[in-house]
Design a protein around this motif. Sequence first.
Motif, PDB file in Angstrom:
ATOM      1  N   ALA A  39       0.686  -1.119   0.019  1.00  0.00           N
ATOM      2  CA  ALA A  39      -0.020  -0.079  -0.085  1.00  0.00           C
ATOM      3  C   ALA A  39       0.788   1.310   0.099  1.00  0.00           C
ATOM      4  N   ASP A  40       2.106   1.081   0.368  1.00  0.00           N
ATOM      5  CA  ASP A  40       3.148   2.359   0.290  1.00  0.00           C
ATOM      6  C   ASP A  40       3.620   2.870  -0.808  1.00  0.00           C
ATOM      7  N   HIS A  41       3.165   1.750  -1.780  1.00  0.00           N
ATOM      8  CA  HIS A  41       3.923   1.851  -3.268  1.00  0.00           C
ATOM      9  C   HIS A  41       2.877   2.439  -4.023  1.00  0.00           C
ATOM     10  N   LYS A  42       3.244   3.032  -5.433  1.00  0.00           N
ATOM     11  CA  LYS A  42       2.588   3.506  -6.413  1.00  0.00           C
ATOM     12  C   LYS A  42       3.033   2.743  -7.735  1.00  0.00           C
ATOM     13  N   LEU A  64      -5.340  -7.648  -8.932  1.00  0.00           N
ATOM     14  CA  LEU A  64      -4.737  -8.461  -7.979  1.00  0.00           C
ATOM     15  C   LEU A  64      -4.243  -7.774  -6.892  1.00  0.00           C
ATOM     16  N   ILE A  65      -3.249  -6.835  -7.330  1.00  0.00           N
ATOM     17  CA  ILE A  65      -2.661  -6.036  -6.651  1.00  0.00           C
ATOM     18  C   ILE A  65      -3.526  -5.008  -5.502  1.00  0.00           C
ATOM     19  N   ALA A  66      -4.508  -4.671  -6.192  1.00  0.00           N
ATOM     20  CA  ALA A  66      -5.640  -3.752  -5.500  1.00  0.00           C
ATOM     21  C   ALA A  66      -6.262  -4.649  -4.454  1.00  0.00           C
ATOM     22  N   LEU A  67      -6.683  -5.806  -4.821  1.00  0.00           N
ATOM     23  CA  LEU A  67      -7.342  -6.833  -3.853  1.00  0.00           C
ATOM     24  C   LEU A  67      -6.488  -7.222  -2.771  1.00  0.00           C
ATOM     25  N   GLU A  68      -5.195  -7.471  -2.979  1.00  0.00           N
ATOM     26  CA  GLU A  68      -4.277  -7.517  -1.893  1.00  0.00           C
ATOM     27  C   GLU A  68      -4.219  -6.369  -0.837  1.00  0.00           C
ATOM     28  N   ILE A  69      -3.858  -5.153  -1.621  1.00  0.00           N
ATOM     29  CA  ILE A  69      -3.978  -3.996  -0.890  1.00  0.00           C
ATOM     30  C   ILE A  69      -5.129  -4.074   0.160  1.00  0.00           C
ATOM     31  N   SER A  70      -6.140  -4.016  -0.677  1.00  0.00           N
ATOM     32  CA  SER A  70      -7.596  -4.016   0.012  1.00  0.00           C
ATOM     33  C   SER A  70      -7.630  -4.896   1.294  1.00  0.00           C
ATOM     34  N   LYS A  71      -7.152  -6.115   1.081  1.00  0.00           N
ATOM     35  CA  LYS A  71      -7.118  -7.325   2.080  1.00  0.00           C
ATOM     36  C   LYS A  71      -6.359  -6.673   3.207  1.00  0.00           C
ATOM     37  N   THR A  93      -5.277  -4.008   4.157  1.00  0.00           N
ATOM     38  CA  THR A  93      -5.272  -2.504   4.800  1.00  0.00           C
ATOM     39  C   THR A  93      -6.805  -2.216   5.128  1.00  0.00           C
ATOM     40  N   ASN A  94      -7.611  -3.177   4.702  1.00  0.00           N
ATOM     41  CA  ASN A  94      -9.245  -2.987   5.188  1.00  0.00           C
ATOM     42  C   ASN A  94      -9.699  -1.877   4.213  1.00  0.00           C
ATOM     43  N   VAL A  95      -8.987  -1.428   3.238  1.00  0.00           N
ATOM     44  CA  VAL A  95      -9.800  -0.405   2.529  1.00  0.00           C
ATOM     45  C   VAL A  95     -10.556  -1.022   1.445  1.00  0.00           C
ATOM     46  N   PRO A  96     -11.541  -0.084   1.014  1.00  0.00           N
ATOM     47  CA  PRO A  96     -12.354  -0.863  -0.028  1.00  0.00           C
ATOM     48  C   PRO A  96     -11.517  -0.926  -1.580  1.00  0.00           C
ATOM     49  N   LEU A  97     -12.006  -1.795  -2.138  1.00  0.00           N
ATOM     50  CA  LEU A  97     -11.249  -2.125  -3.540  1.00  0.00           C
ATOM     51  C   LEU A  97     -11.063  -0.893  -4.341  1.00  0.00           C
ATOM     52  N   GLU A 101     -10.737   2.264  -3.436  1.00  0.00           N
ATOM     53  CA  GLU A 101      -9.692   3.159  -2.906  1.00  0.00           C
ATOM     54  C   GLU A 101      -8.428   2.446  -3.008  1.00  0.00           C
ATOM     55  N   ALA A 102      -8.327   1.181  -2.999  1.00  0.00           N
ATOM     56  CA  ALA A 102      -6.921   0.415  -3.328  1.00  0.00           C
ATOM     57  C   ALA A 102      -6.629   0.765  -4.628  1.00  0.00           C
ATOM     58  N   ARG A 103      -7.734   0.809  -5.840  1.00  0.00           N
ATOM     59  CA  ARG A 103      -7.321   0.781  -7.152  1.00  0.00           C
ATOM     60  C   ARG A 103      -6.576   2.228  -7.283  1.00  0.00           C
ATOM     61  N   LYS A 104      -6.767   3.153  -6.567  1.00  0.00           N
ATOM     62  CA  LYS A 104      -6.308   4.358  -6.728  1.00  0.00           C
ATOM     63  C   LYS A 104      -4.720   4.518  -6.682  1.00  0.00           C
TER      64      LYS A 104
END
Length: 650
Positions: free
Chosen positions: A389-392, A408-415, A417-421, A423-426
């Motif tokens: 989640a710290d990366h872009k 899949l990256i967004a899904l993993e970040i979402s899992k 950090t508990n942020v909605p998918l 959000e993670a996609r951003k």
Amino acid sequence: MFSLNGSSFLNNSLSGVSRNLTQSTQRKISAPPMVVASVTPNGKPGDRNVSVLMENTLKEMRENAPSSSSPSLTENESKSTVGGGVEDVYGEDSATEDHYITPWTVTVASGYPLLRDPHYNKGLAFTEKERDAHFLRGLLPPVVISQQLQVKKMMHNMRQYQVPLQRYMAMMDLQERNERLFYKLLIDNVEELLPVVYTPTVGEACQKYGSIFRQPQGLFISLKEKGRILEVLKNWPEKKIQVIVVTDGERILGLGDLGCQGMGIPVGKLSLYSALGGIRPSACLPVTIDVGTNNEQLLNDEFYIGLRRRRATGQEYAELLHEFMTAVKQNYGEKVLIQFEDFANHNAFDLLAKYGTTHLVFNDDIQGTASVVLAGLMASLNLVGGTLADHKFLFLGAGEAGTGIAELIALEISKQTNVPLEEARKKIWLVDSKGLIVRSRMESLQHFKRPWAHEHEPVRTLLDAVKAIKPTVLIGSSGAGRTFTKEVVQAMTYFNKKPVILALSNPTSQSECTAEEAYTWSEGRAIFASGSPFSPVEYNGTFYASGQANNAYIFPGLGLGLIISGAIRVHDDMLLAASEALAAQVSQENLDKGLIYPPFANIRKISAQIAAKVAAKAYELGLATRLPQPENLVAHAESCMYSPNYRNYR
Ligand SMILES: O=C([O-])CC(=O)C(=O)O
Ligand SMILES: [Mg+2]
């Protein structure tokens, strides 16, 4: 079992069928068995051309509709009209009495046909006892050698070839001649031979498939077979199929539409299923669906092996694919794994969405690539620090691989950090041929790109996108070579101490940059991996080795995990589990060399780890049917793996 490709068996040995039977009866031996197509209702014993016989029989079947052809029955005679029954290998139970069935019989291979059967042939490694027991005396020179020595000799011969395509052809010939030796060679020399039977050489082989064609491999299903695909599947000699890799040849690696010649890809992928994942070769079925090609060069090539027409689209295409998917499930059941490979974007996403809920399917280019890249990124965190989640992330290419990895990256970040998918996609940005994917382009975007249209002013080029977004990770997935220019790599290096740069496109000619370019332009600071292999590079007196971010790390273990658990659907969490398992296999020693993937040399161990994690997830999700769950899934996975060592024949 006879091999369709073993035309040797069909051509050489039908006169030997009766001899085989006699010999086996006399000797009462039962190994090695072969399935032979014995006399069909309208054939005579000893007919040489079984395929013609079968063709006639099938033709007859088609001409005589079941009701009109069925023998008339008396009042008292009853006939079964329900084709259900208990599952049997030859499909007799599932055929009503009105249906014709193929009278397969099992016999024992010996003599000349045994030497010509790739499943059972051992060449000079047949022992004295086997030579006696199987009528091989005089058919071989006197020497008896070990499989190990055969491997040594083959490797010696292979290394004489300077041209990669010659090595590819030598390997394919070996596969058709002595299957176990082929797999032994591949498993024991995986790092040297992977680039031969797989990427990048397989790409060139597909381009030249027509001119190097010697023996058919796999099953060709073209528009000519419409309405008869189930029959075609029944022509395949193996009855127990566990994995199918299917392509329609429209996007072969980054090489584009190669039509029917894409067959090299399913063949290559499945040889990895066996060598790297331990799935029995006889349980693997390569399929190419030929709906034509839009490749003018192939259409005008006199050696082209496919249908000489432009690609079918729309309903015509969908109907053929649907018939195939239905026939596969009907013939092999719910638990056969179907891997979609190298379909073009416009079909790949739709096929996955359509059949993901009814079949055990996954798309290797969308999901397998995503899983391998996520694993590499997880491992790279040990070198660059922070959490995902710290990366872009910035992608060049917003097709199957790009959007699949991004999701899949967004899904993993979402899992994590508990942020909605959403959000993670951003944290993830994609560039396609028209520039950065931004909100103002929404209307004109294909559906699979839309989740990535974030708020931003338009940006036209990759270099400008790097400058505007300042990503920590740059991923190339466009299929277009030489797109990570010196300026792009330098910009990544300007913004990051250790820029992560993945050039995923295949084969080597399509790679976004070479390993040498990545290390030189980043002054040795890049954490680099690529879809096609590169040799280590020397820069300023230091050697830099790069990993191969190729789905070959994932699909063999994923497939094994699905099979040993009897999974009936592929779930995204299984892909995440596979990524975690692969990332966990990257040692400190690997990381110290800048490697974010473990060496392929250990791939069977790695596949067993991946399989165990995937199977565990299948059990956890209630998608496994092989019960009870084995206690030690890693040991179980290892014990299920095919070994290429020769077997002893009675
Ligand atoms: O085949 C490979 O090497 C990886 C892959 O799926 C592709 O590039 O389409
Ligand atoms: Mg592919």
